[in-house]
Design an enzyme around this catalytic site. Structure first.
Site, short mmCIF file in Angstrom:
data_model
loop_
_atom_site.label_atom_id
_atom_site.label_comp_id
_atom_site.label_asym_id
_atom_site.label_seq_id
_atom_site.Cartn_x
_atom_site.Cartn_y
_atom_site.Cartn_z
N SER A 35 1.01 -1.03 -0.04
CA SER A 35 -0.45 -0.06 -0.31
C SER A 35 1.24 1.28 0.30
O SER A 35 0.89 2.20 -0.39
CB SER A 35 -0.68 -0.06 0.95
N HIS A 36 1.85 1.21 0.44
CA HIS A 36 3.11 2.48 0.53
C HIS A 36 4.18 2.04 -0.81
O HIS A 36 4.00 3.16 -1.06
CB HIS A 36 3.70 2.17 1.43
N ALA A 78 5.79 6.73 4.10
CA ALA A 78 6.42 5.78 3.89
C ALA A 78 6.40 4.48 5.31
O ALA A 78 5.78 4.95 6.11
CB ALA A 78 7.36 5.57 2.75
N ALA A 84 1.54 1.38 12.81
CA ALA A 84 0.71 2.10 12.83
C ALA A 84 -0.07 1.70 14.68
O ALA A 84 -0.28 0.88 15.20
CB ALA A 84 -0.41 2.33 11.86
N ASP A 120 -4.50 1.09 4.36
CA ASP A 120 -4.28 -0.27 3.67
C ASP A 120 -6.33 -0.36 3.15
O ASP A 120 -6.58 -0.86 2.80
CB ASP A 120 -4.28 -1.17 4.93
N LYS A 134 -4.60 1.16 25.47
CA LYS A 134 -3.21 1.56 24.77
C LYS A 134 -2.23 1.87 23.66
O LYS A 134 -1.80 2.55 23.83
CB LYS A 134 -3.05 -0.60 25.72
N ARG A 149 5.75 -15.91 15.60
CA ARG A 149 6.59 -15.26 14.90
C ARG A 149 7.23 -13.90 15.05
O ARG A 149 6.47 -13.59 15.62
CB ARG A 149 6.36 -15.13 13.62
N GLY A 201 8.47 -8.36 11.69
CA GLY A 201 8.99 -8.01 10.45
C GLY A 201 9.34 -9.37 10.04
O GLY A 201 10.07 -8.88 8.71
N ASP A 202 9.41 -10.80 10.35
CA ASP A 202 9.98 -11.70 9.61
C ASP A 202 9.41 -11.81 8.54
O ASP A 202 9.95 -12.58 7.17
CB ASP A 202 10.02 -12.66 10.70
#
Ligand code: NDP
Length: 338
Positions: free
Chosen positions: A49-50, A124, A182, A190, A233, A305, A308-309
């Site tokens: 989307s970016h 970005a 975000a 998105d 939170k 997981r 970021g992976d």
């Protein structure tokens, strides 16, 4: 859902296409390289989307006079660990690229250093701001505030932007851990992408016109009211980003959108801060072992997981096979580059 026609582009083709659009927007060689690389990395790793889909929004920001296509950022060292940037109304990544070497040197010298930037735009994924710092062996935190569309818990009107943050951490002998997210359940782009592709969001991400949480992207785009993740939170994290992103260097608060509205722009001019930490200056020579252990405790733990992976597996795949881009978008981009 109707099938969208696509064409597969190599990553070099994505970068060249993006660069030609940026050059047609009046950017210079250096600035267009920085942003074209950013677009390519988003297509490669996600969030897509970016990526190329953002080019019309970049173009509008330049043609409306909202953003400066040829900025000359001013980077000033205000204290041993404090670097301030004035982005000259250009995109943050151009100022950050200019400040990076000095920020890294300051962090190595002092253990910790920050770069806070005002008068800059950001469109970005934040992971590309923090990842180069982790590749240089530093732990990094990045934030950017944006334009108000997230309602604080119990509030009646949006106060915060989708206010993303990113964390990056070097790993011994492996790619760094890099996550970014975000402060809202879902990023606005998105929601737009789901609307364009004609499908619902996987979970309620904003309010509909009756004030109820909704998965319908069109209903959410009508109210432009997104929900913070994790209720109060997430709203607290959005507050942190607002302070570190806008207040430190004097960037535009997310609620102050008038200039953007006046230009009919869709992009975001807030403030952004990067904090870089040199772990080797904190007295624990086993820092790398700790990170390896934390990583190992998450991996293979049920279905968990490491954040970021997902990006890394997409990166490998896209590098090998290229990326499928909608032919409709390609036709639109062809027009933009004239
Ligand atoms: P996501 O919710 O898609 O992902 C957030 C993070 O969680 C990512 O690092 C992702 O990494 C990780 N993740 C996702 N699924 C899992 C899982 N099952 N287990 C562990 N980790 C997981 O991101 P957002 O929708 O919150 O944000 C989208 C993007 O938009 C971000 O890149 C953000 O920087 C950008 N953004 C930019 C703004 C701007 O003003 N410039 C404004 C708002 C957002 P991975 O999938 O790679 O593992």
């Amino acid at each position: 859902m109707a099938e969208t026609a696509t064409k597969t582009l190599t990553l070099d083709e994505v970068r060249s296409l993006a660069k030609s659009v940026f050059l047609a927007c009046g950017m210079n060689d250096h600035g267009s390289d920085v942003l074209a690389n950013l677009v390519m990395m988003s297509e490669r790793d996600g969030p897509r989307s970016h990526g190329l889909r953002m080019l019309p929004i970049y173009e509008q920001s330049f043609s409306s006079g909202y953003a400066n296509p040829t900025p000359n950022p001013i980077i000033t060292r205000l204290a041993p660990s404090v670097l301030r940037g004035d982005g000259d109304n250009g995109y943050f990544q151009i100022a950050a690229a200019q400040a990076r070497d000095e920020l890294i040197a300051m962090a190595r010298e002092n253990g910790i250093a920050a770069f806070a930037c005002t008068n800059s735009h950001h469109l970005a994924a934040l992971r590309f701001d923090t990842e180069p710092l982790a590749q240089a062996g530093l732990v990094a935190l990045g934030v950017v505030n944006s334009l108000s569309m997230v309602v604080p818990q119990g509030g009646l009107r949006p106060v915060f932007g989708t206010n993303p943050m990113s964390f990056a951490c070097p790993r011994d002998g492996a790619e760094p851990i890099v996550w970014d997210q975000a402060s809202s359940v879902v990023a606005l782009m998105d929601v737009k992408m789901a609307a364009a592709e004609g499908h619902d969001l996987p979970r309620a991400g904003g309010l509909d016109t009756t004030g109820e949480p909704s998965t319908d992207p069109n209903a959410i785009l009508e109210t432009r009211s997104l929900l913070p993740f994790g209720e109060h939170k997430g709203a607290a994290i959005a507050l942190l980003v607002e302070v570190l992103g806008a207040a430190l260097a004097g960037g535009t608060l997310s609620v102050d959108n008038e200039s953007r509205e006046a230009h009919g722009a869709l992009n975001i001019k807030g403030g952004a801060t990067l904090i870089a930490i040199d772990p080797s200056r904190f007295g624990n020579p086993a820092f790398g072992d700790y990170v390896t252990r934390i990583y190992a405790e998450i991996e293979g733990n049920g279905t968990a997981r490491v954040p970021g992976d997902g990006r890394l597996s997409k990166r490998n795949d896209a590098t090998e096979k290229g990326v499928a881009v909608s032919t409709e978008l390609l036709a639109q981009l062809d027009q933009l580059r004239g």
